[in-house]
Design a protein around this motif. Structure first.
Motif, short mmCIF file in Angstrom:
data_model
loop_
_atom_site.label_atom_id
_atom_site.label_comp_id
_atom_site.label_asym_id
_atom_site.label_seq_id
_atom_site.Cartn_x
_atom_site.Cartn_y
_atom_site.Cartn_z
N GLY A 170 0.79 -1.22 0.00
CA GLY A 170 0.00 0.00 0.00
C GLY A 170 0.82 1.28 0.00
N TYR A 171 2.12 1.17 0.12
CA TYR A 171 3.00 2.35 0.10
C TYR A 171 4.42 1.90 -0.19
CZ TYR A 171 4.52 0.75 4.68
OH TYR A 171 5.01 -0.01 5.70
N ASN A 172 5.23 2.84 -0.62
CA ASN A 172 6.67 2.60 -0.81
C ASN A 172 7.39 3.46 0.23
OD1 ASN A 172 9.36 2.57 -1.55
ND2 ASN A 172 8.99 2.97 -3.72
N GLN A 173 8.03 2.83 1.19
CA GLN A 173 8.68 3.57 2.26
C GLN A 173 9.75 4.51 1.73
OE1 GLN A 173 8.73 0.31 1.80
NE2 GLN A 173 10.83 -0.43 1.92
N ALA A 174 10.47 4.11 0.68
CA ALA A 174 11.48 5.00 0.09
C ALA A 174 10.80 6.21 -0.56
CB ALA A 174 12.33 4.24 -0.92
N GLY A 175 9.65 5.98 -1.16
CA GLY A 175 8.90 7.09 -1.76
C GLY A 175 8.44 8.09 -0.73
N VAL A 225 19.60 11.95 -6.17
CA VAL A 225 19.76 11.30 -4.87
C VAL A 225 18.83 10.10 -4.87
CG1 VAL A 225 19.46 11.49 -2.38
CG2 VAL A 225 20.39 13.42 -3.66
N LEU A 226 19.42 8.91 -4.78
CA LEU A 226 18.66 7.68 -4.67
C LEU A 226 18.28 7.52 -3.20
CD1 LEU A 226 17.70 5.00 -5.99
CD2 LEU A 226 19.91 4.05 -5.28
N VAL A 227 17.00 7.40 -2.93
CA VAL A 227 16.51 7.37 -1.55
C VAL A 227 16.02 5.96 -1.20
CG1 VAL A 227 14.85 8.35 0.08
CG2 VAL A 227 15.80 9.79 -1.74
N ASP A 228 16.47 5.46 -0.06
CA ASP A 228 16.01 4.16 0.45
C ASP A 228 15.98 4.22 1.96
OD1 ASP A 228 15.09 1.57 0.33
OD2 ASP A 228 16.94 0.71 -0.45
N ASP A 229 15.31 3.27 2.56
CA ASP A 229 15.27 3.23 4.02
C ASP A 229 16.47 2.48 4.58
OD1 ASP A 229 14.29 0.81 3.04
OD2 ASP A 229 12.77 0.59 4.60
N VAL A 230 16.75 1.29 4.05
CA VAL A 230 17.85 0.47 4.56
C VAL A 230 18.72 -0.01 3.40
CG1 VAL A 230 18.46 -1.64 5.82
CG2 VAL A 230 16.45 -0.33 6.50
N LEU A 231 20.02 0.15 3.54
CA LEU A 231 20.97 -0.38 2.58
C LEU A 231 21.56 -1.63 3.22
CD1 LEU A 231 23.34 1.62 0.39
CD2 LEU A 231 24.13 -0.47 1.45
N THR A 232 21.31 -2.78 2.61
CA THR A 232 21.75 -4.04 3.21
C THR A 232 23.06 -4.47 2.57
OG1 THR A 232 19.45 -4.61 3.67
CG2 THR A 232 21.04 -6.38 3.81
N SER A 233 22.99 -5.15 1.44
CA SER A 233 24.22 -5.59 0.77
C SER A 233 24.72 -4.57 -0.24
CB SER A 233 23.97 -6.92 0.05
OG SER A 233 23.12 -6.71 -1.06
N GLY A 234 23.84 -3.68 -0.64
CA GLY A 234 24.17 -2.71 -1.69
C GLY A 234 23.74 -3.18 -3.07
N ALA A 235 23.19 -4.38 -3.19
CA ALA A 235 22.79 -4.91 -4.50
C ALA A 235 21.68 -4.07 -5.13
CB ALA A 235 22.35 -6.36 -4.37
N ILE A 260 23.59 8.28 -2.75
CA ILE A 260 22.65 7.39 -2.08
C ILE A 260 22.36 7.97 -0.70
CG2 ILE A 260 22.27 5.06 -1.16
CD1 ILE A 260 24.34 4.11 -3.28
N ALA A 261 21.08 8.11 -0.39
CA ALA A 261 20.65 8.57 0.92
C ALA A 261 19.76 7.50 1.52
CB ALA A 261 19.88 9.88 0.80
N CYS A 262 20.22 6.94 2.63
CA CYS A 262 19.42 5.92 3.31
C CYS A 262 19.47 6.19 4.81
CB CYS A 262 19.90 4.51 2.99
SG CYS A 262 21.53 4.13 3.60
N PHE A 263 18.51 5.63 5.50
CA PHE A 263 18.45 5.85 6.94
C PHE A 263 19.40 4.92 7.69
CE2 PHE A 263 16.74 4.77 11.11
CZ PHE A 263 16.89 6.00 11.71
N SER A 264 19.49 3.68 7.23
CA SER A 264 20.25 2.69 7.98
C SER A 264 21.10 1.86 7.03
CB SER A 264 19.28 1.77 8.72
OG SER A 264 19.97 0.80 9.47
N ARG A 265 22.25 1.40 7.53
CA ARG A 265 23.17 0.57 6.77
C ARG A 265 23.46 -0.69 7.56
NH1 ARG A 265 25.82 -2.44 3.83
NH2 ARG A 265 27.74 -1.90 2.80
N VAL A 266 23.28 -1.86 6.93
CA VAL A 266 23.59 -3.13 7.58
C VAL A 266 25.08 -3.38 7.43
CG1 VAL A 266 23.20 -5.64 7.52
CG2 VAL A 266 21.28 -4.04 7.13
#
Length: 141
Positions: free
Chosen positions: A34-39, A99-109, A128-134
């Motif tokens: 129902g939504y895109n968190q990055a959006g 600026v590519l926006v995401d919530d979490v960057l995990t592996s970077g894939a 790249i702008a993200c809130f959290s990095r694994v």
């Protein structure tokens, strides 16, 4: 709150304002969730004065499996050829600082696939702008 925390670390654009492009969800996943968190993050960054949003600049051309639990190589394989710039949005991307926006960057894939699509389509630069990095140590390789 998450967008404000990202905004605090986002450097000022040099020249034209940034184009904020969220990491896309496949339409089936978007419909389910129902939504895109990055959006949502990108829209809030724009509201905070950090650029203009091109919410559908990137599309997932095919559904990908959930990436949770997959290692780096499996994530990269799953995303191969799955992300592209929407043809009607090329004018938003070409020659612009994105600026590519995401919530979490995990592996970077996912980010790597998105950045490659944006650069192939003529983006002048991509951040790249993200809130959290694994941490890499948390991933299976």
């Amino acid at each position: 709150m998450l967008a404000r925390l990202i905004a605090a670390r986002l450097p000022e654009s040099q020249g034209d304002p940034y184009v904020l492009v969220p990491v896309p969800l496949h339409r089936n996943r978007l419909w389910q969730r129902g939504y895109n968190q990055a959006g949502l993050l990108a829209q809030e960054l724009a509201r905070l004065g950090h650029g203009s949003v091109c919410v559908d600049g990137l599309v997932r051309t095919r559904a990908t499996p959930s990436l949770g639990g997959l290692g780096r190589k499996a994530r990269t394989r799953a995303l191969s050829g799955a992300i592209a710039v929407k043809a009607s949005r090329l004018p938003c991307i070409q020659g612009r600082s994105v600026v590519l926006v995401d919530d979490v960057l995990t592996s970077g894939a996912t980010s790597t696939a998105c950045v490659a699509a944006l650069k192939r389509s003529g983006a002048a630069s991509v951040r790249i702008a993200c809130f959290s990095r694994v941490l890499d140590e948390a991933l299976d390789t």
